[in-house]
Design a protein around this motif. Sequence first.
Motif, mmCIF file in Angstrom:
data_model
loop_
_atom_site.group_PDB
_atom_site.id
_atom_site.type_symbol
_atom_site.label_atom_id
_atom_site.label_comp_id
_atom_site.label_asym_id
_atom_site.label_seq_id
_atom_site.Cartn_x
_atom_site.Cartn_y
_atom_site.Cartn_z
ATOM 1 N N ASN A 287 0.827 -1.209 0.000
ATOM 2 C CA ASN A 287 0.000 0.000 0.000
ATOM 3 C C ASN A 287 0.861 1.259 0.000
ATOM 4 O O ASN A 287 0.538 2.245 -0.677
ATOM 5 N N SER B 49 -8.219 3.936 -4.082
ATOM 6 C CA SER B 49 -8.469 2.644 -3.446
ATOM 7 C C SER B 49 -8.387 1.457 -4.404
ATOM 8 O O SER B 49 -8.405 0.314 -3.960
ATOM 9 N N SER B 50 -8.310 1.707 -5.711
ATOM 10 C CA SER B 50 -8.280 0.606 -6.684
ATOM 11 C C SER B 50 -6.866 0.061 -6.850
ATOM 12 O O SER B 50 -5.879 0.742 -6.549
ATOM 13 N N ARG C 121 -2.015 -3.795 -4.822
ATOM 14 C CA ARG C 121 -3.307 -3.634 -4.162
ATOM 15 C C ARG C 121 -3.222 -2.657 -2.993
ATOM 16 O O ARG C 121 -2.184 -2.520 -2.341
ATOM 17 N N SER C 122 -4.371 -2.027 -2.733
ATOM 18 C CA SER C 122 -4.479 -1.168 -1.552
ATOM 19 C C SER C 122 -5.005 -1.991 -0.383
ATOM 20 O O SER C 122 -5.485 -3.118 -0.557
ATOM 21 N N LEU C 123 -4.954 -1.422 0.823
ATOM 22 C CA LEU C 123 -5.438 -2.133 2.001
ATOM 23 C C LEU C 123 -6.939 -2.375 1.937
ATOM 24 O O LEU C 123 -7.452 -3.322 2.540
ATOM 25 N N SER C 124 -7.658 -1.521 1.221
ATOM 26 C CA SER C 124 -9.111 -1.680 1.113
ATOM 27 C C SER C 124 -9.510 -2.730 0.080
ATOM 28 O O SER C 124 -10.696 -3.019 -0.070
ATOM 29 N N ASP C 125 -8.537 -3.284 -0.641
ATOM 30 C CA ASP C 125 -8.820 -4.298 -1.658
ATOM 31 C C ASP C 125 -7.911 -5.508 -1.426
ATOM 32 O O ASP C 125 -7.010 -5.787 -2.217
ATOM 33 N N GLU D 37 -11.568 9.030 -4.965
ATOM 34 C CA GLU D 37 -11.518 7.944 -3.992
ATOM 35 C C GLU D 37 -11.370 6.602 -4.694
ATOM 36 O O GLU D 37 -10.692 5.695 -4.193
ATOM 37 N N LYS D 38 -11.996 6.460 -5.865
ATOM 38 C CA LYS D 38 -11.886 5.219 -6.624
ATOM 39 C C LYS D 38 -10.447 4.979 -7.061
ATOM 40 O O LYS D 38 -9.935 3.862 -6.958
#
Length: 666
Positions: free
Chosen positions: A409, A429-430, A436-440, A425-426
């Motif tokens: 990340n 976070s994508s 990959r990010s932590l949200s994915d 934001e998309k």
Amino acid sequence: SIPDSLRNDEALQQYFRGFTGGNVVIDGDVALDIPKLEKKVARREALCAKLEHAINVLTIKKETPMHKTKMCGGDKVESVPAYIEELDQLNKDISEEIDRIATLKEERGLEASADPEAVVAALATTEDLTGPAGGEDTKIEESTQEGKDSESPRDDEEEKSKRKSSVSERLSSKLSSILAGDDDGKARAAAFVTFKDLASTNLARQAVHSSEPWEFVPAEPPNPQFVNWKNVGKGNHTRKMGQLISLFLTTLLCVFWTIPVSFIASLSNVEALTEIFPFLLEPVMKYDWFANLLAQLAPLILTVFISLLPHILLVFVKLECLVEIESMQHPSLFSKLAFFTLIQTFFISTISGSLWSSIEDIINDPISGVALVAEALPAQAGYFIQLILVQNLLAIGLELLRISPVVQNMVRKIAIKLMGFNLTEKERSSTFMGIRSLSDPLEYYFGRELGAKTILLMMVLYVYSCMAPITSYFTLLVFLVVTVSFRNQFIYVYPIANDSGGKLWINFTKLSIISMIIAEVILLAVVLLKEGYIAGILLVPLIIYSIIFDRYFRERHYLVTAFLPAGDSVEADFEHQREGITYEWLSDQYQQQALKVKAKYPSNFKDVAPAGWVDPNEEGSTVELPPGGEKDEAEFRGEEKADNEETMKNTATPGSEEGQAEFRGE
């Protein structure tokens, strides 16, 4: 593969309606060869991502994005209008191609409906009926209907013949271009059929549909999002050859993998290590902590080395032409990895010190290999305790701290900031460039973890629970820590998209029983080497009973897990009816992705869309043209140049009158 006569949706659905004796078929999709369409769709996906970012730059940063038309050289153009023009053309081409393929499929269905009796009789004839999807002239055997009352049977036959001839004439020109490779649309030898209830599904899966052993063989499909479309429809010979090549390469790797593993395992002995590297003798004699560090070196290096193995075996798995997308979750990878781990990490590392000196004896007398393992195993208990602790507890620490995702990340944040992909934001976070990010978070791959760690842990427990009972306490500790830790991760971190429904558990059960039998044989050999003949004789019935137990389970128990029993299926269907649960939503779920979306635009396209534009994926939604929009449209389309840079920054919507007509579908 399915017969040529059933390689169209209508004929396939007719067959299964007749087979089940009711209207229980929701959908039947024959896979098609559409390489050109798939390339266009892939280009559109990439173009949508570029256009979305360009619109973000325009609307958020208030800058006009520019790009070159070619990698080397080329003119510099405004990105938004250029991308929109290219996307419009791609959407138009894709839409026309999808319509053409849909028309072709419909006409194939008309060909099948011209004589529905022939569809049912297709599998009973000695020669398959050759339909237009197979690329040959239609040969349909007219079925006689004795005792049928009709005033003019000859007229009925003539009408049927005229209808088939009409359809064949319309198909001839299209089929010739398809077979010549000019157009997409040729039917593959595979299809997906969806039923309305579980009873019909299990009936169709367990039935024998053809007298040919490898023709029309049913199988359980993967989830729609995991279908590997490039392998759908490949023949049995291709798949079997791929499996043989995969097995051969796996065996070859297992043989040559012995060399580095044997060397690494020998490092666990500090005395042997100092003999190989004499310069280590002085610090070992001088510092006790250095000697302890070297003792832990072998398990650590071996763990890192083993972590590379799944990626190599995954390449071999891809040669098997599997219908499901090959991943670290796949049962084929799990089986290969489990056997590889048992052979290499457990047995080879155990006898690595005397393997090369005894290899000639093992070749001449394979039974001596069992004795060699039995002699070496009791002294290796400490090594395997170190190995399972390092392999599992170290991994658990890294897992709970999420070190790898956190580092990814951080790298991703730096990359998107440098390249300007952090405007929304998309974008923030994508996944970007595979990072990959932590949200994915990535799915947890049970196949890799079970095959590389849990199977070895079970084998150590089976072998050393009698020879070195203290090992059982360490394995219990590992199991408890792993259970508590991953329960938290599965609830709060990992998605459940790759849940296999218990398929890996069945494979794990089979391998666990095999490991138990191997452990009993090794224990018998150890006891006999220690001259415990009475104890050895008493162990023989246990081994025989374990083998009988394994054979007993393989006869029926695993078969019950492969299919839902008929009684349970009917009961589940009644329960679903009472609750109003249907499976109609599965319609077109197994249609190829390239055939689903005719036109696609970025999610933020409404920010620059012309007035009255309707999102093809959200029918009824429109965008009003802001004041001065007509002038701005011309600027975006390149029909009118802006007087200055400020005017270009204020542009809001693309399109001309022709462009608006295009978007409305006029």
